[in-house]
Design a protein around this motif. Structure first.
Motif, PDB file in Angstrom:
ATOM      1  N   MET A  63      68.765  89.200  62.530  1.00 35.95           N
ATOM      2  CA  MET A  63      68.192  88.160  63.315  1.00 35.95           C
ATOM      3  C   MET A  63      68.054  86.728  62.437  1.00 35.95           C
ATOM      4  O   MET A  63      68.404  86.844  61.098  1.00 35.95           O
ATOM      5  N   LYS A  64      68.207  86.102  62.910  1.00 35.52           N
ATOM      6  CA  LYS A  64      68.280  84.665  62.332  1.00 35.52           C
ATOM      7  C   LYS A  64      67.134  84.029  61.345  1.00 35.52           C
ATOM      8  O   LYS A  64      65.681  84.569  61.670  1.00 35.52           O
ATOM      9  N   THR A  65      67.543  83.911  60.171  1.00 40.29           N
ATOM     10  CA  THR A  65      66.416  83.384  59.301  1.00 40.29           C
ATOM     11  C   THR A  65      66.417  81.747  59.352  1.00 40.29           C
ATOM     12  O   THR A  65      67.459  81.085  59.128  1.00 40.29           O
ATOM     13  N   TRP A  66      65.191  81.370  59.717  1.00 35.00           N
ATOM     14  CA  TRP A  66      64.930  79.861  59.878  1.00 35.00           C
ATOM     15  C   TRP A  66      64.749  79.139  58.516  1.00 35.00           C
ATOM     16  O   TRP A  66      63.910  79.639  57.732  1.00 35.00           O
ATOM     17  N   THR A  67      65.138  78.132  58.151  1.00 30.07           N
ATOM     18  CA  THR A  67      64.703  77.271  56.975  1.00 30.07           C
ATOM     19  C   THR A  67      63.570  76.293  57.582  1.00 30.07           C
ATOM     20  O   THR A  67      63.605  75.839  58.849  1.00 30.07           O
ATOM     21  N   VAL A  68      63.069  75.671  56.633  1.00 32.40           N
ATOM     22  CA  VAL A  68      62.115  74.448  56.908  1.00 32.40           C
ATOM     23  C   VAL A  68      62.612  73.346  57.900  1.00 32.40           C
ATOM     24  O   VAL A  68      62.241  73.058  58.893  1.00 32.40           O
ATOM     25  N   ILE A  69      63.675  72.981  57.235  1.00 37.77           N
ATOM     26  CA  ILE A  69      64.510  71.770  57.971  1.00 37.77           C
ATOM     27  C   ILE A  69      64.850  72.296  59.425  1.00 37.77           C
ATOM     28  O   ILE A  69      64.868  71.326  60.550  1.00 37.77           O
ATOM     29  N   GLU A  70      65.464  73.496  59.640  1.00 39.93           N
ATOM     30  CA  GLU A  70      65.714  73.753  60.791  1.00 39.93           C
ATOM     31  C   GLU A  70      64.486  73.819  61.959  1.00 39.93           C
ATOM     32  O   GLU A  70      64.696  73.509  63.036  1.00 39.93           O
ATOM     33  N   LEU A  71      63.621  74.420  61.385  1.00 43.39           N
ATOM     34  CA  LEU A  71      62.418  74.416  62.197  1.00 43.39           C
ATOM     35  C   LEU A  71      61.994  73.196  62.574  1.00 43.39           C
ATOM     36  O   LEU A  71      61.525  72.665  63.595  1.00 43.39           O
ATOM     37  N   ILE A  72      61.842  72.150  61.534  1.00 37.79           N
ATOM     38  CA  ILE A  72      61.343  70.745  61.890  1.00 37.79           C
ATOM     39  C   ILE A  72      62.104  70.184  63.008  1.00 37.79           C
ATOM     40  O   ILE A  72      61.883  69.743  64.126  1.00 37.79           O
ATOM     41  N   GLU A  73      63.677  70.353  62.710  1.00 35.16           N
ATOM     42  CA  GLU A  73      64.526  69.789  63.886  1.00 35.16           C
ATOM     43  C   GLU A  73      64.365  70.385  65.175  1.00 35.16           C
ATOM     44  O   GLU A  73      64.345  69.571  66.099  1.00 35.16           O
ATOM     45  N   TRP A  74      64.387  71.672  65.215  1.00 32.78           N
ATOM     46  CA  TRP A  74      64.311  72.320  66.507  1.00 32.78           C
ATOM     47  C   TRP A  74      62.968  71.803  67.409  1.00 32.78           C
ATOM     48  O   TRP A  74      62.867  71.608  68.544  1.00 32.78           O
ATOM     49  N   THR A  75      61.805  72.053  66.572  1.00 31.81           N
ATOM     50  CA  THR A  75      60.453  71.674  67.016  1.00 31.81           C
ATOM     51  C   THR A  75      60.322  70.286  67.500  1.00 31.81           C
ATOM     52  O   THR A  75      59.807  69.915  68.349  1.00 31.81           O
ATOM     53  N   THR A  76      61.044  69.347  66.676  1.00 35.31           N
ATOM     54  CA  THR A  76      60.978  67.799  67.348  1.00 35.31           C
ATOM     55  C   THR A  76      61.853  67.813  68.602  1.00 35.31           C
ATOM     56  O   THR A  76      61.249  66.897  69.237  1.00 35.31           O
ATOM     57  N   LYS A  77      62.776  68.211  68.541  1.00 43.80           N
ATOM     58  CA  LYS A  77      63.584  68.225  69.833  1.00 43.80           C
ATOM     59  C   LYS A  77      62.609  68.697  70.896  1.00 43.80           C
ATOM     60  O   LYS A  77      62.662  68.250  71.917  1.00 43.80           O
ATOM     61  N   PHE A  78      62.310  69.933  70.764  1.00 44.23           N
ATOM     62  CA  PHE A  78      61.326  70.590  71.745  1.00 44.23           C
ATOM     63  C   PHE A  78      59.998  69.705  72.196  1.00 44.23           C
ATOM     64  O   PHE A  78      59.962  69.485  73.532  1.00 44.23           O
ATOM     65  N   PHE A  79      59.421  69.004  71.286  1.00 44.02           N
ATOM     66  CA  PHE A  79      58.381  68.097  71.425  1.00 44.02           C
ATOM     67  C   PHE A  79      58.750  67.051  72.231  1.00 44.02           C
ATOM     68  O   PHE A  79      58.111  66.584  73.169  1.00 44.02           O
ATOM     69  N   GLU A  80      60.072  66.382  71.796  1.00 45.00           N
ATOM     70  CA  GLU A  80      60.419  65.266  72.569  1.00 45.00           C
ATOM     71  C   GLU A  80      60.650  65.445  74.213  1.00 45.00           C
ATOM     72  O   GLU A  80      60.415  64.867  74.918  1.00 45.00           O
ATOM     73  N   SER A  81      61.179  66.667  74.140  1.00 39.90           N
ATOM     74  CA  SER A  81      61.473  67.012  75.821  1.00 39.90           C
ATOM     75  C   SER A  81      60.212  67.477  76.390  1.00 39.90           C
ATOM     76  O   SER A  81      60.394  67.326  77.580  1.00 39.90           O
ATOM     77  N   SER A  82      59.189  67.601  75.779  1.00 46.98           N
ATOM     78  CA  SER A  82      58.049  67.777  76.432  1.00 46.98           C
ATOM     79  C   SER A  82      57.213  66.218  76.419  1.00 46.98           C
ATOM     80  O   SER A  82      55.908  66.628  76.782  1.00 46.98           O
ATOM     81  N   GLY A  83      57.703  65.404  76.025  1.00 45.90           N
ATOM     82  CA  GLY A  83      57.212  64.017  76.333  1.00 45.90           C
ATOM     83  C   GLY A  83      56.164  63.567  75.294  1.00 45.90           C
ATOM     84  O   GLY A  83      55.314  62.939  75.337  1.00 45.90           O
ATOM     85  N   ILE A  84      56.231  64.496  73.921  1.00 44.14           N
ATOM     86  CA  ILE A  84      55.444  64.193  73.086  1.00 44.14           C
ATOM     87  C   ILE A  84      55.875  62.804  72.056  1.00 44.14           C
ATOM     88  O   ILE A  84      57.012  63.056  71.582  1.00 44.14           O
ATOM     89  N   LEU A  85      55.368  61.845  72.117  1.00 40.98           N
ATOM     90  CA  LEU A  85      55.794  60.755  71.224  1.00 40.98           C
ATOM     91  C   LEU A  85      56.239  60.838  69.795  1.00 40.98           C
ATOM     92  O   LEU A  85      56.936  60.431  69.194  1.00 40.98           O
TER      93      LEU A  85
END
Ligand SMILES: C[S@@+](CC[C@H](N)C(=O)[O-])C[C@H]1O[C@@H](n2cnc3c(N)ncnc32)[C@H](O)[C@@H]1O
Length: 285
Positions: A1-23
């Motif tokens: 299973m993939k081990t997530w780092t802090v920066i990876e989580l931040i970048e993934w979540t940022t993209k997800f929030f952007e796609s959900s329309g969160i400014l």
């Protein structure tokens, strides 16, 4: 299973929030991860390569889901800064807004001697607690129609070690103070509900679907509570006592008319927010 780092989580979540329309996608991602890892944002930046494991990972996932459903960040982190103090907040209370600091700063700037203050609609207690922390000799009474809000306000007063200097009461406007020894106040202050029910669709989803209705709405025009406060306040103010209210950006003229048509008031000033919009009324008896 993939081990997530802090920066990876931040970048993934940022993209997800952007796609959900969160400014504020990147900021929100960082704030939520900081909250889960119990680190401030600077510490996050210094530990970008740090791996994040269960249970922090699953706690973070839960918060991401809630945020994408528009639950405000402050409810997810249970925290909001106001007057440089950290307040506990949850769905029982309105999240204190930065413009309300002008109300607190105005009272602190104008009142130079010990005084009695009555705050109506204290919510999280942000206004009452900030005043008590800044002016330990002032006597403050803070009320709210919501018992749940009074519980949160009391919690914040304990956090900031000023519980003994504020009396918290539950009830409708002036009703809880009628029986008290203090019958007249130097200041009556309030950030009341002032949104009209007809304007509900103008609110952003975060606010409309999450913050307490009783903290937001005051009849069709939004003026129901303000009207009652202006009418009832003179009976509870000392001579030259002041009423200060936060109002909506489009209520200034109507609120001035209400004050000016009441002979108990001798003066009425409007105070703008930092963008120059009229957002506060200061009336003297
Ligand atoms: C806009 S919120 C302000 C909360 C807090 N003072 C602040 O500035 O963040 C309005 C508050 O007034 C309370 N409220 C609404 N109607 C009220 C009433 N009739 N009597 C007393 N409090 C009331 C709500 O429960 C809510 O906590």
């Amino acid at each position: 299973m993939k081990t997530w780092t802090v920066i990876e989580l931040i970048e993934w979540t940022t993209k997800f929030f952007e796609s959900s329309g969160i400014l504020s996608a990147r900021l929100d991602a960082e704030l939520l991860l900081s909250h889960v890892l119990k680190k401030d944002r600077l510490q996050l930046y210094l530990g970008f390569d740090m791996p994040v494991f269960h249970p922090n990972l699953s706690a973070f996932r839960t918060l991401i889901k809630k945020r994408s459903n528009r639950v405000p960040i402050s409810y997810l982190t249970n925290s909001r800064e106001f007057m440089s103090l950290s307040f506990y907040v949850d769905e029982r209370v309105l999240i204190p807004r930065p413009e309300t600091e002008i109300l607190v700063e105005t009272v602190l700037g104008l009142q130079k001697t010990p005084c009695h203050i009555l705050e109506i609609g204290t919510g999280s207690g942000a206004i009452a607690v900030s005043l008590a922390v800044n002016q330990p000799t002032w006597k403050i009474i803070a009320t709210d129609i919501s018992k749940a809000a009074v519980d949160v306000a009391l919690h914040n007063a304990k956090l900031h070690q000023c519980k003994e200097r504020i009396t918290f009461l539950n009830g409708d406007l002036f009703e809880p103070v009628i029986e008290l020894d203090v019958l007249k106040y130097d200041w009556i202050i309030s950030n009341p509900p002032y949104i009209g029910t007809t304007d509900i669709n103008e609110l952003v989803t975060d606010v409309r679907d999450n913050e307490p209705e009783v903290a937001l709405f005051a009849g069709c025009s939004g003026l129901d509570i303000i009207q009652r406060l202006i009418a009832d306040t003179p009976e509870f103010l000392k001579p030259e006592g002041k009423l200060m209210l936060e109002i909506s950006h489009n209520q200034s003229q109507q609120v001035q008319d209400l004050v000016n048509s009441n002979p108990a008031y001798t003066a009425c000033n409007i105070i703008p927010d930092l963008s120059g919009i009229d957002r506060f009324i200061l009336a003297t008896v």
